[in-house]
Design a protein around this motif. Structure first.
Motif, PDB file in Angstrom:
ATOM      1  N   ASP A 287       0.838  -1.195   0.000  1.00 44.50           N
ATOM      2  CA  ASP A 287       0.000   0.000   0.000  1.00 44.50           C
ATOM      3  C   ASP A 287       0.879   1.253   0.000  1.00 44.50           C
ATOM      4  N   GLY A 288       1.905   1.246  -0.852  1.00 42.48           N
ATOM      5  CA  GLY A 288       2.796   2.391  -0.905  1.00 42.48           C
ATOM      6  C   GLY A 288       3.705   2.337  -2.105  1.00 42.48           C
ATOM      7  N   ASP A 289       4.409   3.451  -2.342  1.00 43.75           N
ATOM      8  CA  ASP A 289       5.406   3.479  -3.408  1.00 43.75           C
ATOM      9  C   ASP A 289       6.538   4.412  -2.991  1.00 43.75           C
ATOM     10  N   SER A 290       7.470   4.675  -3.926  1.00 42.73           N
ATOM     11  CA  SER A 290       8.656   5.490  -3.632  1.00 42.73           C
ATOM     12  C   SER A 290       9.330   5.000  -2.359  1.00 42.73           C
ATOM     13  N   ILE A 291       9.538   3.702  -2.295  1.00 51.00           N
ATOM     14  CA  ILE A 291      10.078   3.068  -1.087  1.00 51.00           C
ATOM     15  C   ILE A 291      11.597   3.094  -1.101  1.00 51.00           C
ATOM     16  N   LEU A 292      12.173   3.578  -0.034  1.00 51.75           N
ATOM     17  CA  LEU A 292      13.621   3.570   0.143  1.00 51.75           C
ATOM     18  C   LEU A 292      13.917   3.101   1.560  1.00 51.75           C
ATOM     19  N   VAL A 293      14.670   2.023   1.684  1.00 50.20           N
ATOM     20  CA  VAL A 293      15.057   1.492   2.988  1.00 50.20           C
ATOM     21  C   VAL A 293      16.570   1.319   2.992  1.00 50.20           C
ATOM     22  N   ILE A 294      17.247   2.030   3.886  1.00 52.89           N
ATOM     23  CA  ILE A 294      18.704   1.922   4.011  1.00 52.89           C
ATOM     24  C   ILE A 294      19.011   1.388   5.408  1.00 52.89           C
ATOM     25  N   ALA A 295      19.463   0.148   5.473  1.00 57.02           N
ATOM     26  CA  ALA A 295      19.799  -0.476   6.750  1.00 57.02           C
ATOM     27  C   ALA A 295      21.304  -0.388   6.965  1.00 57.02           C
ATOM     28  N   GLU A 296      21.717   0.377   7.942  1.00 61.93           N
ATOM     29  CA  GLU A 296      23.138   0.572   8.236  1.00 61.93           C
ATOM     30  C   GLU A 296      23.367   0.222   9.698  1.00 61.93           C
ATOM     31  N   ASP A 297      23.664  -1.033   9.928  1.00 60.29           N
ATOM     32  CA  ASP A 297      23.941  -1.526  11.271  1.00 60.29           C
ATOM     33  C   ASP A 297      22.748  -1.262  12.219  1.00 60.29           C
ATOM     34  N   ASP A 298      22.910  -0.342  13.169  1.00 61.10           N
ATOM     35  CA  ASP A 298      21.891  -0.138  14.195  1.00 61.10           C
ATOM     36  C   ASP A 298      20.831   0.893  13.806  1.00 61.10           C
ATOM     37  N   ILE A 299      20.931   1.474  12.621  1.00 58.00           N
ATOM     38  CA  ILE A 299      19.990   2.492  12.180  1.00 58.00           C
ATOM     39  C   ILE A 299      19.402   2.086  10.834  1.00 58.00           C
ATOM     40  N   LYS A 301      16.998   3.738   7.823  1.00 59.44           N
ATOM     41  CA  LYS A 301      16.318   4.911   7.271  1.00 59.44           C
ATOM     42  C   LYS A 301      15.191   4.423   6.375  1.00 59.44           C
ATOM     43  N   VAL A 302      13.992   4.971   6.558  1.00 64.37           N
ATOM     44  CA  VAL A 302      12.824   4.551   5.784  1.00 64.37           C
ATOM     45  C   VAL A 302      12.194   5.764   5.115  1.00 64.37           C
ATOM     46  N   HIS A 303      11.902   5.638   3.839  1.00 63.47           N
ATOM     47  CA  HIS A 303      11.117   6.626   3.110  1.00 63.47           C
ATOM     48  C   HIS A 303      10.051   5.881   2.334  1.00 63.47           C
ATOM     49  N   VAL A 304       8.799   6.374   2.400  1.00 66.03           N
ATOM     50  CA  VAL A 304       7.714   5.716   1.673  1.00 66.03           C
ATOM     51  C   VAL A 304       6.579   6.711   1.459  1.00 66.03           C
ATOM     52  N   HIS A 305       5.866   6.558   0.355  1.00 64.38           N
ATOM     53  CA  HIS A 305       4.596   7.262   0.146  1.00 64.38           C
ATOM     54  C   HIS A 305       3.491   6.254   0.431  1.00 64.38           C
ATOM     55  N   SER A 306       2.546   6.628   1.292  1.00 67.41           N
ATOM     56  CA  SER A 306       1.525   5.670   1.713  1.00 67.41           C
ATOM     57  C   SER A 306       0.185   6.370   1.916  1.00 67.41           C
ATOM     58  N   ARG A 307      -0.890   5.595   1.844  1.00 63.52           N
ATOM     59  CA  ARG A 307      -2.214   6.116   2.175  1.00 63.52           C
ATOM     60  C   ARG A 307      -2.510   5.981   3.661  1.00 63.52           C
ATOM     61  N   ARG A 308      -1.781   5.091   4.331  1.00 66.77           N
ATOM     62  CA  ARG A 308      -2.080   4.787   5.723  1.00 66.77           C
ATOM     63  C   ARG A 308      -0.806   4.900   6.571  1.00 66.77           C
ATOM     64  N   LEU A 364      20.058  15.469   6.291  1.00 65.03           N
ATOM     65  CA  LEU A 364      19.859  14.882   4.970  1.00 65.03           C
ATOM     66  C   LEU A 364      18.953  13.674   5.045  1.00 65.03           C
ATOM     67  N   LEU A 365      19.294  12.728   5.910  1.00 68.29           N
ATOM     68  CA  LEU A 365      18.579  11.459   5.924  1.00 68.29           C
ATOM     69  C   LEU A 365      17.164  11.608   6.451  1.00 68.29           C
ATOM     70  N   ALA A 366      16.952  12.570   7.312  1.00 70.86           N
ATOM     71  CA  ALA A 366      15.618  12.752   7.857  1.00 70.86           C
ATOM     72  C   ALA A 366      14.746  13.636   6.985  1.00 70.86           C
ATOM     73  N   GLY A 367      15.368  14.261   5.964  1.00 71.22           N
ATOM     74  CA  GLY A 367      14.599  15.082   5.054  1.00 71.22           C
ATOM     75  C   GLY A 367      14.119  16.374   5.665  1.00 71.22           C
ATOM     76  N   THR A 368      14.915  16.979   6.558  1.00 70.06           N
ATOM     77  CA  THR A 368      14.473  18.191   7.247  1.00 70.06           C
ATOM     78  C   THR A 368      15.190  19.426   6.746  1.00 70.06           C
ATOM     79  N   SER A 369      15.753  19.383   5.564  1.00 67.77           N
ATOM     80  CA  SER A 369      16.568  20.492   5.091  1.00 67.77           C
ATOM     81  C   SER A 369      15.763  21.641   4.527  1.00 67.77           C
ATOM     82  N   GLY A 370      14.458  21.528   4.484  1.00 66.96           N
ATOM     83  CA  GLY A 370      13.647  22.630   4.007  1.00 66.96           C
ATOM     84  C   GLY A 370      13.563  22.704   2.508  1.00 66.96           C
ATOM     85  N   ALA A 371      13.803  21.608   1.798  1.00 67.39           N
ATOM     86  CA  ALA A 371      13.739  21.615   0.351  1.00 67.39           C
ATOM     87  C   ALA A 371      12.319  21.850  -0.128  1.00 67.39           C
ATOM     88  N   VAL A 372      12.203  22.516  -1.281  1.00 71.47           N
ATOM     89  CA  VAL A 372      10.911  22.623  -1.926  1.00 71.47           C
ATOM     90  C   VAL A 372      10.650  21.310  -2.637  1.00 71.47           C
TER      91      VAL A 372
END
Length: 599
Positions: A287-299, A301-308, A364-372
């Motif tokens: 139930d989503g797209d634009s999925i990005l999952v980066i697993a780096e040891d103990d962290i 990072k998840v990015h997804v477009h979802s309805r829920r 960068l990874l959290a996407g909080t840089s204020g990009a348009v």
């Protein structure tokens, strides 16, 4: 001060002092660049790279050696700039992997980790060149492995490492003829020696030396790592117009919650259940797209477009604590787009990190840089996206007018980091993405970003702006990835590039005598002309570029180019090469009055 073992706190202190010594000697390292150009940047790139690692160390201190080296490695990896920065990040990435489980380490473990770093760094470079930072690191590590059998003292070992690295550095002119010709040692090797010197200084002088350095001071924010050398103002970073999306209905944005967050796998020191990345992605994809999952040891990072969004968070919760959550309603964005369509310019300016190179990895990874965020982030992907690197508003606009989606501001002076590329890749809504670094010193960072990203990314290894433009013009949206890749690479290979700048010191290279302040003409990687007069330098360079013939001469005028000089140059070209077509465009690039391309 004798030390049988070092722990994470010791290593952090060593790294801080190494970074500080490099920071204090940026100008010295930059001055060692073989070409006497005003934007020699090895010191700057290495300094920005290690400063990124130090920021991570400061934010996540640990007495555990393996954890401390891992934190530094991650910071270096994402902050790596230029070839020297990428190689430095790989050296410490391998070093970290060699100590991953070590709470503390003695001489033999340290030596083995240094060797592991060298092995990884050599693998990262397609054609390793001896007489560079690679050689300095290799010889120092080789000596460390041998010497570690004869000592139980880490301080003594690192003294030997530093001495061997410095000794090898002094021999780099004998390994690389161009260094001997110019009378300098390798700049990247010098940067590494300074870092090793900082390691030794802490081990010898102890805590006092560590606490006195500015990079450790909490009074200064982590972004304020000083770069003594003045930098030209870069061009804005732009993206293309996404106004076509205004023709969509808001309701057509199916997966309209744009979500980004981290999963901390070891909250409070407790290990979360096994993470099945494949199963997790598959579940998100239901139930989503634009999925990005980066697993780096103990962290993770998840990015997804979802309805829920609630379902997504519930899916992630079993794997650890969720942090840095960001949820954006793209339908709201789309409604704003429709309301403001008339006021939207032909491009949207992305965040200041591309102008300053100072964005932090968490931002960068959290996407909080204020990009348009492009309003086109919807379910359907474009077949291709193109990211190019350029400096100068005119050049940026040329790329944007020819199918390029994002122009990262940068060039010889300010190389985009791996992090900058990753952020740009994540922002594109495209099935396959091409990266055009347009500078030989940026290719490794682009390749590292492509490796880190889970998107489909191809790096076209363009080394100059003219090569990048040729590659873009060869691109055809209705063709396959394979054909476009071949055509773009072939087109770039057909271009002979030249550039004119001014010399910052006296030297002699390949028989060309250069005086400080002269204009110099560079054909590909070779200085072929030097003269006090700009026009004469341009004429000499063009003659070299046309030595094997050419049908088209393209001129990109820089910020320093004067209209009367350009008109005189056009007249000379028309007379000297009447059969060649001449095209002149305003590039606006700093430091280089003229860029040339011959095809």
């Amino acid at each position: 001060m004798s030390k049988g073992f070092i722990n994470g706190s010791d290593f952090t202190a060593m790294a801080v002092l190494g970074a500080e010594l490099l920071n204090q000697n940026v100008d010295k390292v930059n001055a060692l660049n073989v070409f006497p150009v005003p934007d020699g940047d090895t010191g700057t790139n290495m300094n920005l790279t290690i400063a990124s690692g130090i920021r991570e160390l400061r934010s996540k201190p640990s007495d555990h050696l393996g954890k401390a080296t891992e934190v530094l490695s991650k910071g270096l990896l994402m902050g790596a700039r230029g070839n020297s920065g990428v190689i430095l990040s790989q050296l410490f990435r391998g070093f970290s992997k060699g100590l991953v489980n070590a709470e503390q380490a003695g001489p033999q473990q340290i030596a083995a980790a240094l060797q592991h770093g060298v092995d990884l760094a050599y693998k990262a470079v397609v054609k390793p060149v001896e007489g560079t930072i690679l050689t300095v690191a290799k010889e120092a590590a080789k000596h460390a492995v041998a010497y570690a059998r004869r000592t139980n003292d880490v301080t003594e070992l690192m003294k030997e490492v530093y001495d061997k690295a410095n000794e090898t550095l002094q021999r780099t002119p004998d390994m690389l003829p161009v260094l001997k010709q110019v009378g300098v040692v390798d700049s990247g090797g010098q940067g590494l020696v300074l870092i090793y010197e900082g390691f030794v200084r802490y081990l010898v002088e102890g805590e006092g030396s560590y606490e006195s350095y500015s990079l450790l001071s909490e009074a200064a924010p982590p972004e304020e790592v000083s770069i003594p050398r003045a930098q030209p103002a870069p061009a804005p970073l732009k993206t293309t117009n996404f106004a076509a999306q205004s023709r969509l209905e808001t309701a057509d944005i199916e997966f309209f919650y744009d979500m980004e967050f981290f999963i901390n796998r070891k909250p409070g020191g407790k290990t979360a259940p096994f993470f099945d990345e494949y199963a997790f992605k598959k579940a998100l994809g239901k139930d989503g797209d634009s999925i990005l999952v980066i697993a780096e040891d103990d962290i993770i990072k998840v990015h997804v477009h979802s309805r829920r969004p609630g379902d997504v968070l519930n899916l992630a919760l079993p794997y650890g604590e969720l942090t840095n959550l960001h949820i954006l309603n793209m339908r709201d964005q789309h409604r704003e787009l429709l309301e403001e369509e008339a006021a939207i310019p032909s491009y949207a300016v992305l965040p200041d990190y591309a102008l300053t190179g100072s964005i932090s990895s968490p931002e960068l990874l959290a996407g909080t840089s204020g990009a348009v965020v492009p309003p086109g982030q919807v379910h359907e992907l474009a077949p291709f996206g193109i990211i190019a690197v350029a400096l100068g508003e005119g050049i940026s606009n040329i790329f944007l007018d020819n199918e390029v989606d994002i122009v990262l501001s940068g060039g010889q002076t300010m190389n985009p980091s791996t992090e900058d590329f990753v952020k740009a890749i994540e922002s594109l809504v495209a099935d396959h993405i091409y990266l055009l670094p347009n500078n030989g010193n940026i290719i490794l960072a682009a390749e590292q970003a492509a490796e880190l990203s889970e998107r489909n990314v191809t790096v076209i290894p363009t080394k100059t702006i003219p090569q990048g433009l040729a590659a873009v013009l060869a691109f055809k949206e209705d063709e396959t990835v394979s054909r476009n890749t071949d055509w773009m690479k072939n087109a770039a290979g057909q271009v002979v590039s030249g550039q004119v700048t001014h010399a910052v010191r006296d030297t002699t290279i390949d028989g060309v005598s250069i005086r400080e302040g002269d204009f110099i003409g560079i054909k590909e990687k070779a200085i072929v002309a030097a003269h006090a007069d700009l026009a004469e330098t341009c004429r000499l360079l063009i003659a070299e570029l046309m030595a094997d013939g050419g049908e088209l001469i393209t001129v990109l005028t820089g910020a320093e180019a004067k209209a009367e000089d350009t008109e005189a140059l056009k007249a000379w070209v028309a007379e000297a090469y009447p059969d060649a077509e001449l095209e002149v465009q305003e590039g606006g690039q700093p430091l280089y009055p003229y860029l040339f391309a011959v095809e």
